[in-house]
Enzyme design. Structure first.
Site, mmCIF file in Angstrom:
data_model
loop_
_atom_site.group_PDB
_atom_site.id
_atom_site.type_symbol
_atom_site.label_atom_id
_atom_site.label_comp_id
_atom_site.label_asym_id
_atom_site.label_seq_id
_atom_site.Cartn_x
_atom_site.Cartn_y
_atom_site.Cartn_z
ATOM 1 N N THR A 20 35.847 46.847 43.114
ATOM 2 C CA THR A 20 35.028 47.800 42.354
ATOM 3 C C THR A 20 34.174 48.640 43.286
ATOM 4 O O THR A 20 33.880 49.803 43.007
ATOM 5 C CB THR A 20 34.132 47.024 41.369
ATOM 6 O OG1 THR A 20 34.975 46.378 40.425
ATOM 7 C CG2 THR A 20 33.163 47.924 40.637
ATOM 8 N N SER A 70 40.720 42.635 43.370
ATOM 9 C CA SER A 70 40.802 41.288 43.954
ATOM 10 C C SER A 70 41.325 40.231 42.996
ATOM 11 O O SER A 70 41.646 39.128 43.427
ATOM 12 C CB SER A 70 39.456 40.868 44.555
ATOM 13 O OG SER A 70 38.585 40.356 43.580
ATOM 14 N N THR A 103 34.702 41.542 43.494
ATOM 15 C CA THR A 103 33.876 40.367 43.171
ATOM 16 C C THR A 103 34.689 39.198 42.600
ATOM 17 O O THR A 103 34.267 38.056 42.699
ATOM 18 C CB THR A 103 32.794 40.735 42.122
ATOM 19 O OG1 THR A 103 33.444 41.210 40.942
ATOM 20 C CG2 THR A 103 31.832 41.767 42.652
ATOM 21 N N ASP A 104 35.860 39.525 42.003
ATOM 22 C CA ASP A 104 36.531 38.496 41.184
ATOM 23 C C ASP A 104 37.014 37.283 41.969
ATOM 24 O O ASP A 104 36.978 36.161 41.451
ATOM 25 C CB ASP A 104 37.691 39.119 40.393
ATOM 26 C CG ASP A 104 37.178 39.933 39.208
ATOM 27 O OD1 ASP A 104 35.991 39.770 38.848
ATOM 28 O OD2 ASP A 104 37.952 40.725 38.641
HETATM 29 C C1 SIN Z 1 37.781 43.210 41.890
HETATM 30 O O1 SIN Z 1 37.469 42.028 41.974
HETATM 31 O O2 SIN Z 1 38.468 43.790 42.763
HETATM 32 C C2 SIN Z 1 37.403 44.012 40.708
HETATM 33 C C3 SIN Z 1 36.118 43.569 40.120
HETATM 34 C C4 SIN Z 1 34.953 43.767 41.024
HETATM 35 O O3 SIN Z 1 35.047 44.054 42.199
HETATM 36 O O4 SIN Z 1 33.820 43.585 40.481
#
Ligand code: SIN
Length: 322
Positions: A20, A70, A103-104
């Protein structure tokens, strides 16, 4: 009190992997319907004000290792990322690495890198909960904070920085699907904070120790890494999932048990069968905090890791076993 001189950093490397933090949406008001992994890492760093003050004459090198959401992280990308970290950490003039990540699965990547790298220099993962096109994106501040941590003389090993808090690879966990401060270190608490560019440690931590099979993970083709799955024990849990996975050739199973590592009797008998057939089985708990205490029938995951980090560790344990 020990007085530590500011570390003179010659070079910091920023590795982009997508997420993100590199995402874009059609509208600045949109925080959820966006595409992750759209902007290059150099573009992300160009949007961070105040970098020169943190770097104090040090050089910034940006490298795009991957460009993905991710949730789709795979072993080949993990291996490529780890190899780039090894490469850069070996350079005498490199003070540390920042990794821009989604974040995932950030917590899983952090744990893998902690297990693979002999990282006496800091490797700091950071991220964002809002895309780069948001009215008030959080990515630039998180990148600046991550850079402050890398440049701090006490920083070492694999860390994660988000919303002003510094987490260890061991304890960091995504705990919220939407809010900016989406990560927690649970009852261990954060390793520190970044406040107005200054790092305040609660505990700078011990020197990290890599896994004994780290060299295998860096050398073996990622497609040959042992197949390890995560299962959950729950009301009505069914043994057939275990038997189907064993029949399909799974090499390892991590089971997140209820409470203090208790497992539904139906699932338990199939797991013991699987273990007897040579499948590696590790037990962890569905509880978000604490760790299994006592002597359960199944082997416990090391140091109370959550199920997803226990999967990484079991995969490494099983490497090289043919
Ligand atoms: C990801 O994990 O690539 C998408 C979600 C995020 O980064 O918050």
């Amino acid at each position: 009190m020990q007085v530590v001189d500011a570390k003179k950093i010659q070079k910091v490397v920023v590795l982009g992997t997508g997420g993100t933090i590199a995402g874009t949406a059609a509208s600045a008001a949109d925080h959820t319907s966006y595409s992750a992994g759209q902007l290059g890492v150099q573009q992300l760093m160009d949007a961070v004000p105040g970098l020169d003050a943190v770097l104090q004459g040090g050089l910034l090198v940006c490298e795009q290792v991957a460009q993905l959401d991710s949730k789709d992280m795979d072993h080949a990308t993990w291996q490529a990322l780890a190899l780039r970290c090894v490469h850069w950490l070996e350079q005498a003039d490199v003070g540390g690495i920042v990794i821009a990540h989604g974040t995932d699965t950030l917590e899983e990547t952090a744990w893998l890198l902690q297990m693979l790298l002999h990282a006496h220099k800091p490797v700091v993962l950071t991220c964002a909960m809002r895309p780069a096109t948001a009215l008030a994106p959080d990515g630039p501040q998180n990148l600046l904070d991550a850079m402050a941590v890398v440049c701090d003389p006490m920083a070492r090993g694999v860390l994660a920085v988000c919303a002003g808090r510094i987490h260890s690879a061991r304890d960091v966990q995504k705990v919220h699907p939407y809010r900016l401060d989406a990560f927690s270190s649970g009852e261990a608490g954060p390793r520190g904070w970044v406040e107005q560019g200054h790092v305040r440690w609660s505990d700078p931590g011990a020197w990290p120790v890599a896994h004994a099979h780290a060299h295998l993970a860096l050398q073996l083709p990622a497609a040959g890494w042992p197949w390890v799955e995560v299962l959950f024990s729950h009301a009505g849990a069914d043994a057939r999932q275990v038997r189907a996975l064993v029949a399909a050739g799974v090499k390892g199973l991590v089971v997140a048990g209820t409470g203090n590592g208790t497992v539904h009797q139906s699932l338990m008998s199939a797991l013991v069968e699987a273990q007897d057939q040579g499948v590696g089985v590790r037990l962890t708990s569905r509880c978000a905090e604490g760790q299994v205490v006592g002597q359960p029938d199944l082997q416990m995951s090391p140091r109370g890791l959550n199920a997803f980090k226990a999967r990484v560790s079991l995969m490494l344990d099983l490497m090289g076993q043919g």
